[in-house]
Design a protein around this motif. Structure first.
Motif, mmCIF file in Angstrom:
data_model
loop_
_atom_site.group_PDB
_atom_site.id
_atom_site.type_symbol
_atom_site.label_atom_id
_atom_site.label_comp_id
_atom_site.label_asym_id
_atom_site.label_seq_id
_atom_site.Cartn_x
_atom_site.Cartn_y
_atom_site.Cartn_z
ATOM 1 N N VAL A 167 0.954 -1.149 0.037
ATOM 2 C CA VAL A 167 0.189 0.008 0.006
ATOM 3 C C VAL A 167 0.828 1.077 -0.120
ATOM 4 O O VAL A 167 1.887 1.235 0.740
ATOM 5 C CB VAL A 167 -0.905 0.078 1.256
ATOM 6 N N LEU A 168 0.754 2.057 -1.030
ATOM 7 C CA LEU A 168 1.703 3.316 -0.869
ATOM 8 C C LEU A 168 0.777 4.607 -0.795
ATOM 9 O O LEU A 168 -0.196 4.704 -1.534
ATOM 10 C CB LEU A 168 2.192 3.374 -2.630
ATOM 11 N N VAL A 169 1.221 5.177 -0.014
ATOM 12 C CA VAL A 169 0.522 6.395 0.389
ATOM 13 C C VAL A 169 1.263 7.960 0.144
ATOM 14 O O VAL A 169 2.523 7.937 0.646
ATOM 15 C CB VAL A 169 0.227 6.515 2.078
ATOM 16 N N GLY A 170 0.539 8.825 -0.434
ATOM 17 C CA GLY A 170 1.142 9.948 -0.826
ATOM 18 C C GLY A 170 0.269 10.985 -0.123
ATOM 19 O O GLY A 170 -0.830 11.138 -0.095
ATOM 20 N N VAL A 280 7.850 -2.246 -10.726
ATOM 21 C CA VAL A 280 8.090 -3.333 -9.733
ATOM 22 C C VAL A 280 6.771 -4.034 -9.345
ATOM 23 O O VAL A 280 6.677 -5.221 -9.472
ATOM 24 C CB VAL A 280 8.779 -2.795 -8.372
ATOM 25 N N PHE A 281 5.645 -3.533 -9.005
ATOM 26 C CA PHE A 281 4.394 -4.221 -8.631
ATOM 27 C C PHE A 281 3.362 -4.040 -9.690
ATOM 28 O O PHE A 281 2.477 -5.243 -9.881
ATOM 29 C CB PHE A 281 3.821 -3.341 -7.327
ATOM 30 N N GLY A 282 3.293 -3.335 -10.549
ATOM 31 C CA GLY A 282 2.265 -3.249 -11.684
ATOM 32 C C GLY A 282 0.758 -3.047 -11.048
ATOM 33 O O GLY A 282 0.579 -2.367 -10.171
ATOM 34 N N LYS A 305 -3.540 3.343 -11.934
ATOM 35 C CA LYS A 305 -4.650 3.068 -12.444
ATOM 36 C C LYS A 305 -4.863 2.117 -13.695
ATOM 37 O O LYS A 305 -5.490 1.252 -14.032
ATOM 38 C CB LYS A 305 -5.679 4.026 -12.392
ATOM 39 N N GLN A 306 -4.240 2.753 -14.612
ATOM 40 C CA GLN A 306 -4.165 2.021 -16.184
ATOM 41 C C GLN A 306 -3.670 0.739 -16.054
ATOM 42 O O GLN A 306 -4.037 -0.122 -16.893
ATOM 43 C CB GLN A 306 -3.432 3.125 -17.039
ATOM 44 N N LEU A 307 -2.541 0.444 -15.114
ATOM 45 C CA LEU A 307 -1.944 -0.831 -15.192
ATOM 46 C C LEU A 307 -2.991 -1.893 -14.480
ATOM 47 O O LEU A 307 -2.521 -3.035 -14.543
ATOM 48 C CB LEU A 307 -0.919 -0.656 -14.507
ATOM 49 N N GLY A 308 -3.929 -1.333 -13.709
ATOM 50 C CA GLY A 308 -4.810 -2.226 -12.955
ATOM 51 C C GLY A 308 -4.553 -2.031 -11.318
ATOM 52 O O GLY A 308 -5.378 -3.161 -10.643
ATOM 53 N N ALA A 309 -3.873 -1.333 -11.012
ATOM 54 C CA ALA A 309 -3.638 -0.951 -9.648
ATOM 55 C C ALA A 309 -5.036 -0.471 -8.953
ATOM 56 O O ALA A 309 -5.628 0.242 -9.851
ATOM 57 C CB ALA A 309 -2.501 -0.325 -9.086
ATOM 58 N N SER A 334 -8.268 8.091 -10.041
ATOM 59 C CA SER A 334 -9.017 7.303 -8.797
ATOM 60 C C SER A 334 -9.992 6.540 -9.111
ATOM 61 O O SER A 334 -10.936 6.621 -9.729
ATOM 62 C CB SER A 334 -9.655 8.521 -8.079
ATOM 63 N N CYS A 335 -9.766 5.223 -8.798
ATOM 64 C CA CYS A 335 -10.718 4.132 -8.771
ATOM 65 C C CYS A 335 -12.026 4.581 -7.673
ATOM 66 O O CYS A 335 -13.120 4.085 -8.008
ATOM 67 C CB CYS A 335 -10.340 2.790 -8.210
ATOM 68 N N GLU A 336 -11.571 5.243 -6.632
ATOM 69 C CA GLU A 336 -12.577 5.641 -5.717
ATOM 70 C C GLU A 336 -12.321 6.685 -4.671
ATOM 71 O O GLU A 336 -11.184 6.948 -4.593
ATOM 72 C CB GLU A 336 -12.690 4.195 -4.572
#
Length: 356
Positions: A167-170, A280-282, A305-309, A334-336
């Motif tokens: 989980v990556l938080v900015g 690294v994670f995609g 998001k485009q990669l599917g994350a 943003s997905c959500e």
């Protein structure tokens, strides 16, 4: 608006700084001083919210004037110094910056630097508020002032079956209080490592971690080079260093501290962390953009998001500064969109576990 007093012996520097401040959205010109004596008088007279000055103004009086000011003032202050002449005083409300070439600033450079200066002052204000008022930000409210939780969308099956690696938080301005609420909401034994990039001053990163660890009772670390992130642990980007990642095996990776140039004046940069995560994670990561000024993280949030994350942005009502999450949302990253209080709940559902 934040009322700013400018103190510099050079009339040119005072004039350019005035132009820069007048081009910002949240700063307001309060007045100016040409000497240390005038600065002390104007602080009493104008009661500014912030001060911008230069080291030579203090040095012109006596060698101890700067240290006296740093240890006694409670006003958030930016002090410019010449290259190679950086003072080594630490205070939560003082930031030392190398003097830009104000005399040669073009109109475009004035516009560009206004954004940077505004960020510096907002972060200083945030540091002071965080130190004195560690309360969480408010949650979303309905029209009648009552708490108004958002009904979260059903999670698509493809995400329920995903094995997320991080989980990556900015986060930026308003971050300390928001992070406290966020981490308390996560609770214990979260099954995925959480890596956080928070824009913060160099002397303050360890203080932030110590404070959050004492309040949230979670294993919180300052990220180190070649560190292996563990589930349920929180890792912060050190100040002035980007956090990136390198794969070890298909299921394992390490944190790599990166000293590349700042991105849009920022190091650590959320965009840099997200960019590395994309490689690294995609699709196997979750990106969260919380309160903050500017647009750091927005571009790479779109890429993830485009990669599917799965990407989450904090909503306007619960953000101290609705800049970074707004930029990510408006760019389509943003997905959500969720209130701060509900983001931990969504993360637990993405992890496929019940909250401990």
């Amino acid at each position: 608006m934040i009322h700013v007093l400018v103190a510099a012996s050079s009339a040119v520097i005072r004039s350019v700084l005035k132009d820069i401040i007048l081009k910002t959205k949240k700063l307001q010109w309060a007045g100016e001083a040409a000497s240390y004596a005038e600065l002390k008088a104007e602080i009493i007279h104008l009661n500014p919210d912030a001060v911008i000055s230069d080291k030579s103004l203090f040095d012109a009086v006596r060698s101890s004037t700067l240290s006296d000011f740093c240890y006694t003032t409670v006003i958030p202050t930016i002090i410019y110094h010449q290259p190679g002449d950086k003072p080594y005083y630490s205070a939560k409300n003082i930031k030392f910056l190398e003097m830009p070439g104000f005399i040669s600033f073009s109109s475009n450079k004035v516009e560009e630097y206004s954004v940077e200066l505004e960020q510096y002052i907002m972060d200083l204000k945030c540091n002071v508020l965080f130190e004195n008022h560690p309360a969480s930000v408010v949650s979303s409210l309905s029209d009648n002032g009552a708490s108004a939780p958002v009904v979260m969308q059903a999670l698509p099956k493809v995400f329920k079956e995903r094995r997320f690696k991080a989980v990556l938080v900015g986060v930026s301005t308003g971050g300390p209080g928001a992070l406290l609420e966020f981490l308390k909401g996560i609770g214990k034994d979260f099954p995925i490592p959480i890596i956080i990039t928070q824009h913060i001053d160099s002397f303050f990163d360890k203080n932030l971690i110590t404070w959050l660890a004492s309040e949230a009772a979670l294993p919180i670390h300052l990220a180190e080079n070649n560190m292996r992130p563990l589930p349920g642990h929180i890792y912060f980007a050190p100040s002035d260093v980007h956090v990136t990642f390198v794969p070890v095996t298909d299921d394992d990776y390490r944190i790599v501290l990166n000293h590349d140039a700042p991105i849009n004046f920022l190091r650590p940069s959320v965009d840099k962390m997200f960019e590395s995560a994309a490689r690294v994670f995609g699709e196997n990561c979750i990106a969260v953009v919380l309160t903050g000024m500017g647009a750091d993280g927005a571009k790479e949030c779109v890429h993830l998001k485009q990669l599917g994350a799965y990407t989450i942005t904090q909503d306007k009502a619960s953000s101290v500064i609705y800049g970074m999450p707004k930029a990510a949302y408006e760019m389509g990253g943003s997905c959500e969109v969720l209130p701060l209080k509900q983001i931990p709940e969504r993360l637990w559902s993405l992890a496929g576990r019940e909250r401990a």
